[in-house]
Design an enzyme around this catalytic site. Structure first.
Site, PDB file in Angstrom:
ATOM      1  N   SER A 163      18.287 -43.857 -17.017  1.00  0.00           N
ATOM      2  CA  SER A 163      17.846 -43.681 -16.284  1.00  0.00           C
ATOM      3  C   SER A 163      17.635 -42.297 -15.629  1.00  0.00           C
ATOM      4  O   SER A 163      18.511 -41.042 -16.541  1.00  0.00           O
ATOM      5  CB  SER A 163      18.589 -43.669 -14.692  1.00  0.00           C
ATOM      6  OG  SER A 163      18.147 -43.305 -13.654  1.00  0.00           O
ATOM      7  N   TYR A 189      27.117 -42.313 -10.683  1.00  0.00           N
ATOM      8  CA  TYR A 189      25.816 -42.597 -11.588  1.00  0.00           C
ATOM      9  C   TYR A 189      25.344 -41.735 -12.821  1.00  0.00           C
ATOM     10  O   TYR A 189      24.529 -42.536 -13.510  1.00  0.00           O
ATOM     11  CB  TYR A 189      24.907 -43.011 -10.946  1.00  0.00           C
ATOM     12  CG  TYR A 189      23.597 -43.928 -10.749  1.00  0.00           C
ATOM     13  CD1 TYR A 189      23.421 -45.417 -11.500  1.00  0.00           C
ATOM     14  CD2 TYR A 189      22.472 -43.359 -10.987  1.00  0.00           C
ATOM     15  CE1 TYR A 189      22.747 -45.590 -12.468  1.00  0.00           C
ATOM     16  CE2 TYR A 189      21.061 -44.331 -11.684  1.00  0.00           C
ATOM     17  CZ  TYR A 189      21.147 -45.077 -12.460  1.00  0.00           C
ATOM     18  OH  TYR A 189      20.226 -45.383 -12.689  1.00  0.00           O
TER      19      TYR A 189
END
Length: 318
Positions: A163, A189
């Site tokens: 990501s 994350y």
């Protein structure tokens, strides 16, 4: 082998169906983790359409069976077979069971499953911070366990869905599990997504002699996905306001799965390994986040970081 941004006609708006058009995957076997929703379903659909036999590796076998029934009703004749196996990346016993149950070669492994921005600090049953444990360590244990099957395929491809969030944080080796620093959903994350990229770098180097390629990717800003299922509705908006972050343009699920399918099956990237892609093309390297809405951080491609992460991960999943 290198690949240039002009080596194929694909781009940000390309769909998975356009990538797979004309590709023949009959006789090949694929595993897609997190194929119960979002781009995982679309990735499985595209690979099966080209003839691959696809295993949907999902936390809920019942939910996976419903996806298979829906896809089988839509797939054209001549498509590959679909089946479901349970896999909970937070539960190491299910990873072990999945690996033990696999037999024969594995040509494509798409490590797609993940969780994002858990609002509170939680840990997996073996004590790891959940985002790092699920997004990286679970996939690490799965892929390492499946290495003999990948090697037997003689040309297998590993695809790690990372990501743009990897720009939020490098892997903080001295405190992977937030035992000393305050927990933050986004840096947590971020380091898990950085780990996804570093894993591809490490696997590319270590397993080249097995004929295995490994690459990572940014799928895009996709609204229709369950990845953000744990987030408070205002959490992302607040983060954007606080950091000044600008999100990339939005994509459909069909567009979001395209880069995964490119790396899993397209002949245009044959032999390419250890790279990070977005919008169906190799990404530029960035050395500071600033207002970046694209690119891959230099720390995520660093070979020393990749080697260190591999050693740490081996110790943690042993």
């Amino acid at each position: 082998m290198s690949v240039s941004e002009t080596s194929h006609p694909f781009g940000a708006n390309t769909t998975a169906s356009e990538i797979i058009d004309g590709v023949d995957l009959h006789g090949r076997r694929a595993v897609v983790t997190g194929a119960g929703s979002g781009i995982g379903v679309e990735t499985a659909r595209a690979l099966a359409t080209a003839g691959a036999d696809v295993t949907l590796a999902v936390r809920s076998a019942d939910a996976g069976a419903r996806v298979v029934a829906r896809l089988e009703a839509q797939l054209p004749s001549g498509s590959g077979k679909l089946n479901v196996k349970r896999l909970d990346l937070a539960d190491r016993s299910t990873v072990t069971a999945f690996v033990a149950d696999w037999s024969g070669p594995l040509h494509i492994l798409v490590n797609n499953a993940g969780v994002m921005a858990l609002p509170e600090l939680t840990r997996t049953p073996d004590g790891r911070e959940t985002q790092f444990g699920v997004n990286h360590l679970g996939h690490f244990a799965l892929t390492v366990g499946l290495r003999p099957a990948l090697a037997a395929a003689e040309g297998a491809r590993i695809v790690s869905v990372a990501s743009i969030g990897h720009l939020f944080s490098p892997v903080v080796f001295d405190d992977l599990d937030y035992r000393f620093r305050p927990y933050d959903p986004w840096t947590s994350y971020g380091q898990s997504k950085t780990a996804n990229v570093l894993f591809a770098v490490g696997a590319a180097e270590r397993w080249a002699d097995d004929g295995i390629t490994a690459n990572a990717l940014m799928p895009g800003n996709i609204a229709d996905t369950s990845l953000a299922r744990h987030m408070d509705p205002g959490q992302l908006a607040g983060f954007i306001d606080a950091t000044g972050l600008a999100l990339p343009p939005g994509k459909t699920v069909e567009q979001g799965a395209a880069t995964s399918v490119l790396l899993a099956a397209s002949p245009t990237v044959e032999g390419v390994t250890g790279r990070y892609f977005e919008d169906c093309a190799p990404s530029r390297t960035v050395t500071e986040r600033a207002d970046a809405v694209a690119g891959v951080a230099s720390y995520a491609l660093d070979r020393a970081n990749a080697q260190r992460l591999w050693a740490v991960s081996e110790a943690l999943v042993r």
